[in-house]
Scaffold this active site. Structure first.
Site, PDB file in Angstrom:
ATOM      1  N   TYR A 122       0.856  -1.193   0.000  1.00 34.76           N
ATOM      2  CA  TYR A 122       0.000   0.000   0.000  1.00 34.76           C
ATOM      3  C   TYR A 122       0.888   1.238   0.000  1.00 34.76           C
ATOM      4  O   TYR A 122       1.890   1.279   0.714  1.00 34.76           O
ATOM      5  CB  TYR A 122      -0.887   0.003   1.245  1.00 34.76           C
ATOM      6  CG  TYR A 122      -1.735   1.241   1.406  1.00 34.76           C
ATOM      7  CD1 TYR A 122      -2.829   1.475   0.572  1.00 34.76           C
ATOM      8  CD2 TYR A 122      -1.457   2.179   2.397  1.00 34.76           C
ATOM      9  CE1 TYR A 122      -3.616   2.613   0.734  1.00 34.76           C
ATOM     10  CE2 TYR A 122      -2.244   3.322   2.564  1.00 34.76           C
ATOM     11  CZ  TYR A 122      -3.309   3.532   1.729  1.00 34.76           C
ATOM     12  OH  TYR A 122      -4.094   4.653   1.887  1.00 34.76           O
ATOM     13  N   ASP A 169       9.152   2.643   0.120  1.00 39.53           N
ATOM     14  CA  ASP A 169       8.094   3.354   0.830  1.00 39.53           C
ATOM     15  C   ASP A 169       8.151   2.888   2.282  1.00 39.53           C
ATOM     16  O   ASP A 169       7.660   1.816   2.631  1.00 39.53           O
ATOM     17  CB  ASP A 169       6.733   3.050   0.198  1.00 39.53           C
ATOM     18  CG  ASP A 169       5.607   3.778   0.914  1.00 39.53           C
ATOM     19  OD1 ASP A 169       5.886   4.453   1.936  1.00 39.53           O
ATOM     20  OD2 ASP A 169       4.456   3.676   0.452  1.00 39.53           O
ATOM     21  N   LYS A 193       4.084   8.996   9.001  1.00 40.15           N
ATOM     22  CA  LYS A 193       3.740   8.427  10.310  1.00 40.15           C
ATOM     23  C   LYS A 193       4.698   8.874  11.431  1.00 40.15           C
ATOM     24  O   LYS A 193       4.548   9.988  11.913  1.00 40.15           O
ATOM     25  CB  LYS A 193       3.587   6.912  10.195  1.00 40.15           C
ATOM     26  CG  LYS A 193       2.453   6.570   9.196  1.00 40.15           C
ATOM     27  CD  LYS A 193       1.930   5.153   9.273  1.00 40.15           C
ATOM     28  CE  LYS A 193       0.663   5.010   8.462  1.00 40.15           C
ATOM     29  NZ  LYS A 193       0.800   4.447   7.131  1.00 40.15           N
TER      30      LYS A 193
HETATM   31  C1  LIG Z   1       0.289   4.989   5.756  1.00 40.06           C
HETATM   32  C2  LIG Z   1       1.040   4.692   4.525  1.00 40.06           C
HETATM   33  C3  LIG Z   1       0.993   5.540   3.405  1.00 40.06           C
HETATM   34  C4  LIG Z   1       0.074   6.719   3.311  1.00 40.06           C
HETATM   35  O1  LIG Z   1       0.360   7.705   4.238  1.00 40.06           O
HETATM   36  P1  LIG Z   1      -0.800   8.764   4.606  1.00 40.06           P
HETATM   37  O2  LIG Z   1      -0.128   9.687   5.572  1.00 40.06           O
HETATM   38  O3  LIG Z   1      -1.918   7.967   5.174  1.00 40.06           O
HETATM   39  O4  LIG Z   1      -1.166   9.437   3.338  1.00 40.06           O
HETATM   40  C5  LIG Z   1       1.814   5.248   2.325  1.00 40.06           C
HETATM   41  N1  LIG Z   1       2.616   4.176   2.337  1.00 40.06           N
HETATM   42  C6  LIG Z   1       2.681   3.342   3.391  1.00 40.06           C
HETATM   43  C7  LIG Z   1       3.622   2.196   3.350  1.00 40.06           C
HETATM   44  C8  LIG Z   1       1.892   3.567   4.508  1.00 40.06           C
HETATM   45  O5  LIG Z   1       1.935   2.701   5.531  1.00 40.06           O
END
Ligand SMILES: *Cc1c(COP(=O)(O)O)cnc(C)c1O
Length: 389
Positions: A163, A258, A286
């Site tokens: 994701y 990511d 995060k």
């Molecule tokens: C949470 C998350 C996102 C998206 O971040 P948001 O601050 O919710 O837009 C993208 N990539 C990963 C791996 C994530 O865990």
């Protein structure tokens, strides 16, 4: 989430001001549904997969959440990761209050973001330059743009089960048939955009080799959650990740990790540190905002220098590097370093997962607990993904 209906350990103006019985979660959900789609501002908050209506919370402290009904909950979610020190950590709270008493937005240059940038650079030196944005999604979206500009190529390779936020080009799933044939996984995403992304399964050496041999020269960047932790905890073989990097390099494609969820979470330097690799680009979010809306993308200076105003890649943000988030993030990281927090979290995660597994086995549940550091996932034995999320 487990519940524990004891008396509130907190005392807030909010819970005292409202007569019990009015501020129930159920009542608020009815109100919310009239005001926002599905009553929520982000889909998982609806508790849809749990077959019940959501709990509304009014306050939080440490490991606990307090519902509007005054019921205390142990929080295993921590806002999906940002609150690595728990709710309202006193040091973070003090820094945030001090910042608010100083300024809470400039829309201009300030020193606060530099301290956080330097701290990040010290922990992950391969982040030679970075740009702060306001969410993980924004970080990923911006990094993809830079990667396309840097390579002059259009395609992005991603993996099923990873994701990356709600970036249009990554809301895609693999279609049937040919490797790399994709369709959008959300209404409203242009099929043209979806076709720019190639999707292959995780942990599949053959599919990886095939997509590179067939499309390698078109791929701008391979995007990977090095610890896929959003659709189940899909821990990858390090060899698989290393192979991705090797093939990308051989075909002139960039590698972007990511690490929005794994960065500053599974280790100070995230999965890049654990796997001892230096991706060309990385995204964080995060934890680095300590609970405030902060994301960033960064990596090789020669690539990042393509970003405006130095280079031709446009990217901007009214509230980017918001000083309150910058302070919260900095104090969070510094405290984690001081406490050797990642080691503590790993040990606690291990203990917790072991105990939970013993309990589940004890009651004959056909459930397995997977964990990596403080990230854990419960699933039916024999299947390790959850398609409902
Ligand atoms: C949470 C998350 C996102 C998206 O971040 P948001 O601050 O919710 O837009 C993208 N990539 C990963 C791996 C994530 O865990």
């Amino acid at each position: 989430m487990s519940t524990n209906s004891t008396k509130s350990p907190h005392s807030t103006k909010f819970d005292q001001a409202e007569a019990p019985g009015f501020m129930t979660s159920e009542h608020l959900f009815e109100v919310a549904k009239k005001l926002t789609p599905g009553g929520v501002h982000s889909p998982v908050r609806s508790f849809k997969g749990l077959g019940r209506s959501p709990v509304f919370f009014q306050s939080a402290q440490g490991a606990r959440l307090l519902s509007v009904e005054g019921k205390s909950y142990l929080d295993y979610c921590m806002s999906f990761g940002p609150l690595i020190l728990g709710h309202r950590d006193p040091e973070v709270s003090e820094a945030v209050h001090q910042m608010i008493d100083t300024a809470w937005s400039f829309g201009a240059c300030e020193p606060y973001s530099l301290e956080l940038a330097e701290c990040i650079h010290q922990i992950v030196p391969f982040v030679e330059k970075l740009r702060f944005v306001s969410s993980g999604t924004e970080a990923v979206m911006s990094a993809l743009r830079v990667a396309r500009a840097a390579t002059g190529r259009q395609k992005v390779l991603k993996f099923d089960g990873c994701y990356h936020g709600h970036v249009d080009s990554l809301l895609v799933k693999s279609g049937s048939g040919l490797a790399g044939k994709t369709s959008s996984s959300s209404a409203g995403v242009s099929e043209n955009v979806a076709h720019e992304t190639l999707v292959i399964p995780l942990d599949d050496d053959q599919a990886l080799e095939k997509v590179f041999s067939e499309r390698g020269s078109e791929i701008a960047v391979v995007v990977l959650e090095p610890l896929p932790a959003n659709y189940g905890l899909l821990i990858q073989r390090p060899e698989f990740v290393h192979k991705i990097i090797k093939l990308a390099k051989a075909h002139g494609a960039l590698v972007m990790f990511d690490e929005v969820i794994s960065g500053f979470r599974v280790a100070a330097g995230g999965m890049a540190e654990i796997l001892r690799v230096r991706p060309d680009l990385v995204t964080y979010g995060k934890v680095i905002g300590g609970g405030f809306p902060v994301g960033c993308y960064g990596g090789r200076a020669d690539i990042m220098d393509l970003v405006a105003p130095l280079g031709p890649v446009y990217q901007a943000g009214t509230l980017s590097a918001n000083p309150v988030g910058m302070r919260a993030g900095l104090v969070t990281l510094k405290k984690m370093i001081r406490l050797n927090g990642w080691k503590v979290l790993s040990e606690r995660g291990q203990k917790f997962a072991d105990k939970l597994q013993t309990k589940l086995d004890g009651v004959g549940a056909n459930l397995q607990v997977d964990h990596y550091g403080s990230l854990f996932w419960i699933h039916e034995k024999g299947s390790n993904t959850d398609s409902t999320y």
